[in-house]
Design a protein around this motif. Structure first.
Motif, PDB file in Angstrom:
ATOM      1  N   ARG A 123      24.725 -24.643   5.174  1.00 47.04           N
ATOM      2  CA  ARG A 123      25.935 -23.828   5.262  1.00 47.04           C
ATOM      3  C   ARG A 123      26.144 -22.954   4.027  1.00 47.04           C
ATOM      4  O   ARG A 123      27.002 -22.056   4.052  1.00 47.04           O
ATOM      5  CB  ARG A 123      27.157 -24.738   5.415  1.00 47.04           C
ATOM      6  N   ASP A 138      26.726 -13.427   3.602  1.00 42.55           N
ATOM      7  CA  ASP A 138      26.381 -12.073   4.011  1.00 42.55           C
ATOM      8  C   ASP A 138      26.974 -11.091   3.012  1.00 42.55           C
ATOM      9  O   ASP A 138      28.050 -11.343   2.445  1.00 42.55           O
ATOM     10  CB  ASP A 138      26.928 -11.755   5.410  1.00 42.55           C
ATOM     11  N   HIS A 156      36.263 -17.570   5.003  1.00 39.22           N
ATOM     12  CA  HIS A 156      36.876 -17.683   6.332  1.00 39.22           C
ATOM     13  C   HIS A 156      37.699 -18.958   6.468  1.00 39.22           C
ATOM     14  O   HIS A 156      37.578 -19.903   5.679  1.00 39.22           O
ATOM     15  CB  HIS A 156      35.792 -17.665   7.409  1.00 39.22           C
ATOM     16  N   GLY A 162      39.250 -22.033   9.423  1.00 36.71           N
ATOM     17  CA  GLY A 162      38.678 -22.892  10.450  1.00 36.71           C
ATOM     18  C   GLY A 162      39.145 -24.330  10.348  1.00 36.71           C
ATOM     19  O   GLY A 162      38.491 -25.229  10.887  1.00 36.71           O
ATOM     20  N   ARG A 204      35.496 -26.091  10.952  1.00 33.75           N
ATOM     21  CA  ARG A 204      34.742 -25.099  11.729  1.00 33.75           C
ATOM     22  C   ARG A 204      34.881 -23.731  11.069  1.00 33.75           C
ATOM     23  O   ARG A 204      35.495 -23.595  10.034  1.00 33.75           O
ATOM     24  CB  ARG A 204      35.237 -25.055  13.179  1.00 33.75           C
ATOM     25  N   GLY A 205      34.323 -22.724  11.717  1.00 32.88           N
ATOM     26  CA  GLY A 205      34.409 -21.353  11.223  1.00 32.88           C
ATOM     27  C   GLY A 205      33.062 -20.827  10.779  1.00 32.88           C
ATOM     28  O   GLY A 205      32.147 -21.589  10.437  1.00 32.88           O
ATOM     29  N   ASP A 206      32.934 -19.501  10.795  1.00 36.39           N
ATOM     30  CA  ASP A 206      31.667 -18.877  10.405  1.00 36.39           C
ATOM     31  C   ASP A 206      31.927 -17.480   9.895  1.00 36.39           C
ATOM     32  O   ASP A 206      32.788 -16.758  10.412  1.00 36.39           O
ATOM     33  CB  ASP A 206      30.708 -18.820  11.588  1.00 36.39           C
ATOM     34  N   LYS A 207      31.175 -17.087   8.880  1.00 37.62           N
ATOM     35  CA  LYS A 207      31.293 -15.769   8.281  1.00 37.62           C
ATOM     36  C   LYS A 207      31.112 -14.649   9.295  1.00 37.62           C
ATOM     37  O   LYS A 207      31.728 -13.569   9.164  1.00 37.62           O
ATOM     38  CB  LYS A 207      30.276 -15.624   7.150  1.00 37.62           C
ATOM     39  N   ALA A 208      30.277 -14.865  10.310  1.00 34.71           N
ATOM     40  CA  ALA A 208      30.018 -13.824  11.300  1.00 34.71           C
ATOM     41  C   ALA A 208      31.274 -13.429  12.048  1.00 34.71           C
ATOM     42  O   ALA A 208      31.401 -12.293  12.517  1.00 34.71           O
ATOM     43  CB  ALA A 208      28.946 -14.296  12.282  1.00 34.71           C
ATOM     44  N   HIS A 209      32.226 -14.361  12.162  1.00 33.78           N
ATOM     45  CA  HIS A 209      33.462 -14.076  12.893  1.00 33.78           C
ATOM     46  C   HIS A 209      34.406 -13.187  12.095  1.00 33.78           C
ATOM     47  O   HIS A 209      35.411 -12.712  12.636  1.00 33.78           O
ATOM     48  CB  HIS A 209      34.168 -15.382  13.247  1.00 33.78           C
ATOM     49  N   ASN A 218      29.602 -18.635   4.036  1.00 31.65           N
ATOM     50  CA  ASN A 218      29.934 -19.885   4.710  1.00 31.65           C
ATOM     51  C   ASN A 218      30.076 -20.958   3.642  1.00 31.65           C
ATOM     52  O   ASN A 218      29.673 -20.765   2.488  1.00 31.65           O
ATOM     53  CB  ASN A 218      28.856 -20.293   5.708  1.00 31.65           C
TER      54      ASN A 218
END
Length: 304
Positions: A61, A65, A84, A86, A90-95, A114
Motif C-alpha cells: 500500500r 501517484d 484520501h 476511507g 478502505r480507500g484508494d488514491k485512484a478515487h 495510498n
C-alpha cells in the motif's frame, strides 16, 4: 500558472444542488459517486503529466501517484500531498485523481499516496505513512519540478486524521512544511467512543475499532490528536461540509478551539457550503470550486 483562487460559487449547478440537498447529511458514498460520475468523466486533464506509481515504502500500500504540470517556466512549483479518506479501512488514491489533475493544472505538483489500512495496520500506521510519504516527496521534489521548501499536506476524512496527527504531534517528526489542510477529519478517538449514540455511530464501530482498537475510552486519549497537541504553530486550514457527518462538524470545532485557545495557533475555519462529507472532494475539477477555491487560496498565501 494560476496564483489566485477560483471564485467561490454557491450553490453547485442545478439540478445537482437539489440532488445533494435531497440526499442530506446521511448520503451514502455510492449515491454521491453516481451523481458525480458523469461530471468526472468529462473532467479536464490537459496540461498535466501523470507519472507511473512510485514506491515510498516496502508495504504494497505504500505507493503514490504524481501529477505535475506539463509546462513549467522558471521557478519550481509548490508541492501538495493529498491523503484520501476511507474510514481507516478502505480507500484508494485512484478515487481522488480529480484532485491531482486539478491542482496540477493550477501549477502545483500533486502527490497522492495510498497508506496502510486497518485492521492489518492500527494506530499509528497512518501518521507514520504520512511522514514516510513526505520524506519521499522531499527527496524527489527537484526531479519533479517542485520546491522541497514549499510543501503543503492535505487529507480528507481518515486522511485528515493522519495528516493532523503527523503535523500536530511532535513524535512523528514532521516539520518544515508550509501548512496543512484538514478536510472533515476525526481528531478525537476518545470523544467518538464516548458519544456514539449522539453521533449515530454503530457499536461496534467497524472503522474506529479496527484502527484504534477496543480499549477503554481513557486509553484512547493517547491516540486522540486533540489530547496530544504539542507541535509548534503552523498555518492550518480546517474545513467541514455544511451537510457533513455530525461528528466531523463537532471535531472540526473542537480542534479549532484547542489550537486557537490553548496552543498559540491561528487556524482558519471553512464551511464548504451545500456539500456533504463525500461530495466536497468529488466536486473538485468539475467546475465547482467550493473546496478547491479555498485550497488554492491557502496554497497561494502560504506556499507560493
Amino acid at each position: 500558472m494560476s496564483t489566485v483562487p477560483e471564485p467561490l460559487t454557491t450553490p453547485p449547478a442545478q439540478p445537482l444542488a437539489q440532488q445533494l440537498a435531497a440526499l442530506g447529511a446521511g448520503a451514502s458514498l455510492p449515491d454521491v459517486q453516481a451523481l458525480y460520475e458523469p461530471l468526472l468523466a468529462l473532467q479536464p486533464t490537459d496540461g498535466v503529466l501523470q507519472l507511473s506509481p512510485q514506491r515510498y515504502g516496502a508495504h504494497a500500500r505504500q505507493v503514490l501517484d504524481v501529477y505535475r504540470p506539463a509546462a513549467q517556466a522558471g521557478a519550481a512549483c509548490p508541492l501538495l500531498l493529498f491523503f484520501h479518506g476511507g474510514g481507516f479501512i478502505r480507500g484508494d488514491k485512484a478515487h481522488k485523481a480529480n484532485i491531482g489533475w486539478h491542482l496540477a493544472r493550477h501549477g502545483i505538483v500533486t502527490v497522492l499516496p495510498n497508506y496502510r489500512l486497518a485492521p492489518e495496520h492500527r494506530w499509528p500506521a497512518g501518521p507514520e505513512d504520512v511522514a514516510a510519504a513526505l520524506a519521499w516527496a522531499r527527496a524527489h521534489a527537484h526531479s519533479l519540478g517542485a520546491d522541497p521548501a514549499r510543501i503543503v499536506l492535505m487529507g480528507e476524512s481518515a486522511g485528515a486524521a493522519h495528516v493532523a496527527a503527523a503535523c500536530l504531534m511532535q513524535r512523528f517528526g514532521v516539520s518544515g512544511i508550509r501548512g496543512a489542510i484538514l478536510v472533515s477529519g476525526p481528531y478525537n478517538a476518545r470523544l467518538e467512543r464516548l458519544s456514539r449514540e449522539a453521533f449515530g455511530i454503530a457499536t461496534p464501530d467497524p472503522r474506529n475499532d479496527a484502527y484504534f482498537g477496543t480499549d477503554e475510552p481513557e486509553a484512547l486519549a493517547a491516540m486522540s490528536i486533540t489530547e496530544q497537541l504539542d507541535a509548534a504553530p503552523l498555518p492550518l486550514l480546517i474545513s467541514y461540509a455544511e451537510r457533513d457527518l455530525l461528528q466531523m462538524q463537532v471535531q472540526a470545532g473542537e480542534l479549532f478551539a484547542r489550537l486557537a485557545g490553548r496552543h498559540g495557533f491561528r487556524p482558519e475555519l471553512q464551511v464548504i457550503r451545500h456539500h456533504n462529507h463525500f461530495s466536497q472532494t468529488l466536486a473538485v475539477n468539475t467546475g465547482d470550486p467550493s473546496l478547491s477555491g479555498p485550497v488554492l487560496d491557502f496554497i497561494a498565501r502560504h506556499a507560493r
